[in-house]
Design a protein around this motif. Sequence first.
Motif, PDB file in Angstrom:
ATOM      1  N   GLU A  74      -0.305   2.906   4.431  1.00  0.00           N
ATOM      2  CA  GLU A  74      -0.556   4.059   5.297  1.00  0.00           C
ATOM      3  C   GLU A  74       0.664   4.528   6.075  1.00  0.00           C
ATOM      4  OE1 GLU A  74      -2.996   2.647   8.908  1.00  0.00           O
ATOM      5  OE2 GLU A  74      -3.270   1.065   7.421  1.00  0.00           O
ATOM      6  N   ALA A  75       1.667   3.664   6.263  1.00  0.00           N
ATOM      7  CA  ALA A  75       2.796   4.012   7.137  1.00  0.00           C
ATOM      8  C   ALA A  75       4.129   3.954   6.412  1.00  0.00           C
ATOM      9  CB  ALA A  75       2.809   3.079   8.349  1.00  0.00           C
ATOM     10  N   VAL A  76       4.123   4.179   5.118  1.00  0.00           N
ATOM     11  CA  VAL A  76       5.337   4.041   4.309  1.00  0.00           C
ATOM     12  C   VAL A  76       6.462   4.943   4.804  1.00  0.00           C
ATOM     13  CG1 VAL A  76       6.293   4.528   2.030  1.00  0.00           C
ATOM     14  CG2 VAL A  76       4.196   3.187   2.236  1.00  0.00           C
ATOM     15  N   ARG A  77       6.139   6.196   5.084  1.00  0.00           N
ATOM     16  CA  ARG A  77       7.190   7.135   5.479  1.00  0.00           C
ATOM     17  C   ARG A  77       7.782   6.789   6.842  1.00  0.00           C
ATOM     18  NH1 ARG A  77       4.577  12.944   4.006  1.00  0.00           N
ATOM     19  NH2 ARG A  77       2.821  12.044   5.113  1.00  0.00           N
ATOM     20  N   GLY A  78       6.946   6.350   7.771  1.00  0.00           N
ATOM     21  CA  GLY A  78       7.449   5.940   9.071  1.00  0.00           C
ATOM     22  C   GLY A  78       8.315   4.699   8.981  1.00  0.00           C
ATOM     23  N   LEU A  79       7.928   3.749   8.157  1.00  0.00           N
ATOM     24  CA  LEU A  79       8.697   2.519   7.980  1.00  0.00           C
ATOM     25  C   LEU A  79      10.045   2.802   7.320  1.00  0.00           C
ATOM     26  CD1 LEU A  79       5.715   0.296   6.861  1.00  0.00           C
ATOM     27  CD2 LEU A  79       7.166  -0.160   8.861  1.00  0.00           C
ATOM     28  N   ALA A  80      10.053   3.708   6.351  1.00  0.00           N
ATOM     29  CA  ALA A  80      11.320   4.080   5.718  1.00  0.00           C
ATOM     30  C   ALA A  80      12.255   4.745   6.726  1.00  0.00           C
ATOM     31  CB  ALA A  80      11.069   4.997   4.534  1.00  0.00           C
ATOM     32  N   ALA A  81      11.700   5.580   7.609  1.00  0.00           N
ATOM     33  CA  ALA A  81      12.518   6.232   8.626  1.00  0.00           C
ATOM     34  C   ALA A  81      13.081   5.226   9.625  1.00  0.00           C
ATOM     35  CB  ALA A  81      11.692   7.283   9.366  1.00  0.00           C
ATOM     36  N   ALA A  82      12.393   4.083   9.794  1.00  0.00           N
ATOM     37  CA  ALA A  82      12.877   3.038  10.699  1.00  0.00           C
ATOM     38  C   ALA A  82      14.073   2.288  10.134  1.00  0.00           C
ATOM     39  CB  ALA A  82      11.752   2.064  11.020  1.00  0.00           C
ATOM     40  N   GLY A  83      14.407   2.552   8.858  1.00  0.00           N
ATOM     41  CA  GLY A  83      15.617   1.973   8.293  1.00  0.00           C
ATOM     42  C   GLY A  83      15.429   1.068   7.101  1.00  0.00           C
ATOM     43  N   PHE A  84      14.206   0.816   6.689  1.00  0.00           N
ATOM     44  CA  PHE A  84      13.997  -0.062   5.545  1.00  0.00           C
ATOM     45  C   PHE A  84      14.461   0.606   4.254  1.00  0.00           C
ATOM     46  CE2 PHE A  84      10.831  -2.153   8.347  1.00  0.00           C
ATOM     47  CZ  PHE A  84      11.271  -3.459   8.195  1.00  0.00           C
ATOM     48  N   GLY A  85      15.080  -0.189   3.379  1.00  0.00           N
ATOM     49  CA  GLY A  85      15.516   0.313   2.091  1.00  0.00           C
ATOM     50  C   GLY A  85      14.388   0.405   1.086  1.00  0.00           C
ATOM     51  N   PHE A  86      13.319  -0.338   1.330  1.00  0.00           N
ATOM     52  CA  PHE A  86      12.119  -0.269   0.508  1.00  0.00           C
ATOM     53  C   PHE A  86      10.970  -0.908   1.265  1.00  0.00           C
ATOM     54  CE2 PHE A  86      14.164  -4.238  -0.414  1.00  0.00           C
ATOM     55  CZ  PHE A  86      13.201  -5.169  -0.805  1.00  0.00           C
ATOM     56  N   VAL A  87       9.751  -0.591   0.856  1.00  0.00           N
ATOM     57  CA  VAL A  87       8.550  -1.083   1.527  1.00  0.00           C
ATOM     58  C   VAL A  87       7.603  -1.652   0.473  1.00  0.00           C
ATOM     59  CG1 VAL A  87       6.535  -0.459   2.918  1.00  0.00           C
ATOM     60  CG2 VAL A  87       8.753   0.625   3.376  1.00  0.00           C
ATOM     61  N   GLU A  88       7.153  -2.879   0.704  1.00  0.00           N
ATOM     62  CA  GLU A  88       6.161  -3.486  -0.193  1.00  0.00           C
ATOM     63  C   GLU A  88       4.827  -3.514   0.525  1.00  0.00           C
ATOM     64  OE1 GLU A  88       5.571  -7.826  -2.218  1.00  0.00           O
ATOM     65  OE2 GLU A  88       7.437  -6.769  -2.717  1.00  0.00           O
ATOM     66  N   VAL A  89       3.834  -2.819  -0.010  1.00  0.00           N
ATOM     67  CA  VAL A  89       2.533  -2.718   0.632  1.00  0.00           C
ATOM     68  C   VAL A  89       1.584  -3.763   0.045  1.00  0.00           C
ATOM     69  CG1 VAL A  89       2.917  -0.262   1.017  1.00  0.00           C
ATOM     70  CG2 VAL A  89       1.590  -0.985  -0.957  1.00  0.00           C
ATOM     71  N   GLY A  90       0.534  -4.063   0.804  1.00  0.00           N
ATOM     72  CA  GLY A  90      -0.437  -5.044   0.355  1.00  0.00           C
ATOM     73  C   GLY A  90      -0.393  -6.296   1.237  1.00  0.00           C
ATOM     74  N   THR A  91      -1.005  -7.349   0.758  1.00  0.00           N
ATOM     75  CA  THR A  91      -1.558  -7.542  -0.572  1.00  0.00           C
ATOM     76  C   THR A  91      -2.835  -6.713  -0.754  1.00  0.00           C
ATOM     77  OG1 THR A  91      -0.659  -9.771  -0.736  1.00  0.00           O
ATOM     78  CG2 THR A  91      -2.510  -9.243  -2.161  1.00  0.00           C
ATOM     79  N   LEU A  92      -2.875  -5.968  -1.884  1.00  0.00           N
ATOM     80  CA  LEU A  92      -4.021  -5.139  -2.219  1.00  0.00           C
ATOM     81  C   LEU A  92      -4.970  -5.888  -3.138  1.00  0.00           C
ATOM     82  CD1 LEU A  92      -2.052  -1.855  -2.937  1.00  0.00           C
ATOM     83  CD2 LEU A  92      -3.487  -2.300  -0.932  1.00  0.00           C
ATOM     84  N   THR A  93      -6.257  -5.650  -2.953  1.00  0.00           N
ATOM     85  CA  THR A  93      -7.281  -6.198  -3.839  1.00  0.00           C
ATOM     86  C   THR A  93      -8.131  -5.039  -4.356  1.00  0.00           C
ATOM     87  OG1 THR A  93      -8.769  -6.588  -1.950  1.00  0.00           O
ATOM     88  CG2 THR A  93      -7.369  -8.422  -2.643  1.00  0.00           C
TER      89      THR A  93
END
Length: 366
Positions: A74-93
Motif C-alpha cells: 500500500e505504501a510503495v511510492r512513499g517508501l521509494a520517495a524515502a530513499g529505498f532502492g527497492f521495496v519487497e512487499v508481503g509476505t503475501l498469502t
Amino acid sequence: MYRKIIRPLLFALHIERAHRSVMWLLRIVGWLPGGRWLLDKGCAVRHPALEREVFGLHFANPVGLAAGVDRNGEAVRGLAAAGFGFVEVGTLTPRPQSGNPRPRIFRLPKDLALIHRTGLPNRGLDTAIRYLRRPRKNIVVGCNIGRNTSTPPESAAADYLKLFRNLYQYADYFTVNINCDCIGTGDVSYTRQQILAILDPLFDFRRGQNHYRPIMLKVSPDMSDETVDLVTDILIETPLDGIVATDGTRSRSGLQTSGAGIGKAGSGHLSGAPLARRAVEIVRRIHTRSGGTYPIIGVGGIMSADDARAMLDAGADLIQLCTGLIYEGPRLIGDICRALIDDAAAKAAASATAEPQPAQAELSES
C-alpha cells in the motif's frame, strides 16, 4: 531528529499501532506528488555510484526494504520517495489472514532487536493486486509469497503458484518464503524434494510468459550449514535466480535483555542487531559455494553503514533493512548510501594512483 523526537513518540505507542501510523502517513505521501517530492528531497540520496544492475533489473541504489513492513503493497511510492532502492512487499498469502493473537511483536531496545510471531497477517491476493496495479515509475517492487496458515504443508505448492500466477504482471521479482512463521514448528531442515515441489511449478509457469520475473528463495539463519549448502546447490542446478539471506532466528543467545523481558515476549523470531553475524556468515557461505556468480540479497542485523559494508563485502549484491529502520529511522538509508559513495570515490582514487602515468609507462617499457 528521529532519535530525539520521532522515535520516542513512536516507542510510546504499541509497536503495531506505531507501524500502522507510519504506513498511513507513507500511503498519504505516496498519493501526493508534492509530498513525494518533499520526502525525496529530504531523505533520498542519488548518485551514479549507487546504481546497480542485478538479475536484469536496474536499482537506483542497493538498499531495499525487507518484507514484513509493507505487507500489502500500500505504501510503495512513499517508501521509494524515502530513499529505498527497492521495496519487497508481503509476505503475501492467497487468502486474507489476521495472523496470531496480539500482542505478537515486542521491542528489545537494549539489543536493538525485535521478537515477533505475527503469523503473516495480510489482506490477501486481491487487495495486493489493487495496490500494486497502480502506476509506479522507476520503482522496483518484489513480492514475498507464502502459504496460508490453514493450508496443509502437502498443498503449499498450490498457494505459491496461485500468488505467482496472479501477481506476475505486477511484480518485478519474487521471493519464495519457505520459512513462514505461520508454520510455527521451528523446523528449518528441508529436503531437495520439498523445495523443488514449490519451485518447479513456478519455473514451469514462467517459461510460458513473455516477460521474465526473477525468483529468489529466502533462507533462515537457523538452517544448518548443510541445509544452506543444499539450497545453494539448488540455486546452481535449477533456474532459481538468487537467494535472500536471511529471515529471523529462533535463537536467543547473546541477548542483553533480562530473562524476564524475553519471557514476556515469549516465542517467535528474533530480528535486529543480534542476527548480523550469522546473516553475514550465511551470505559469505552462499557466495563462496556458488562462485560469486548468483545474486544474493543480504538482510539481517543491518543497523549501520558498517553493517551494510560487512554484508556487501561478504558477497551480497543488494541489502534490505527492517528492524534497523525502526531503531534508526530513514536516516539509516542515507547514511548507508553516503558511505557507499565515499567508498566508491576512495576506490577510484586508489585505482587512479596505482595506474602508472604515461611517462612512467614509457620509461618502464624502455
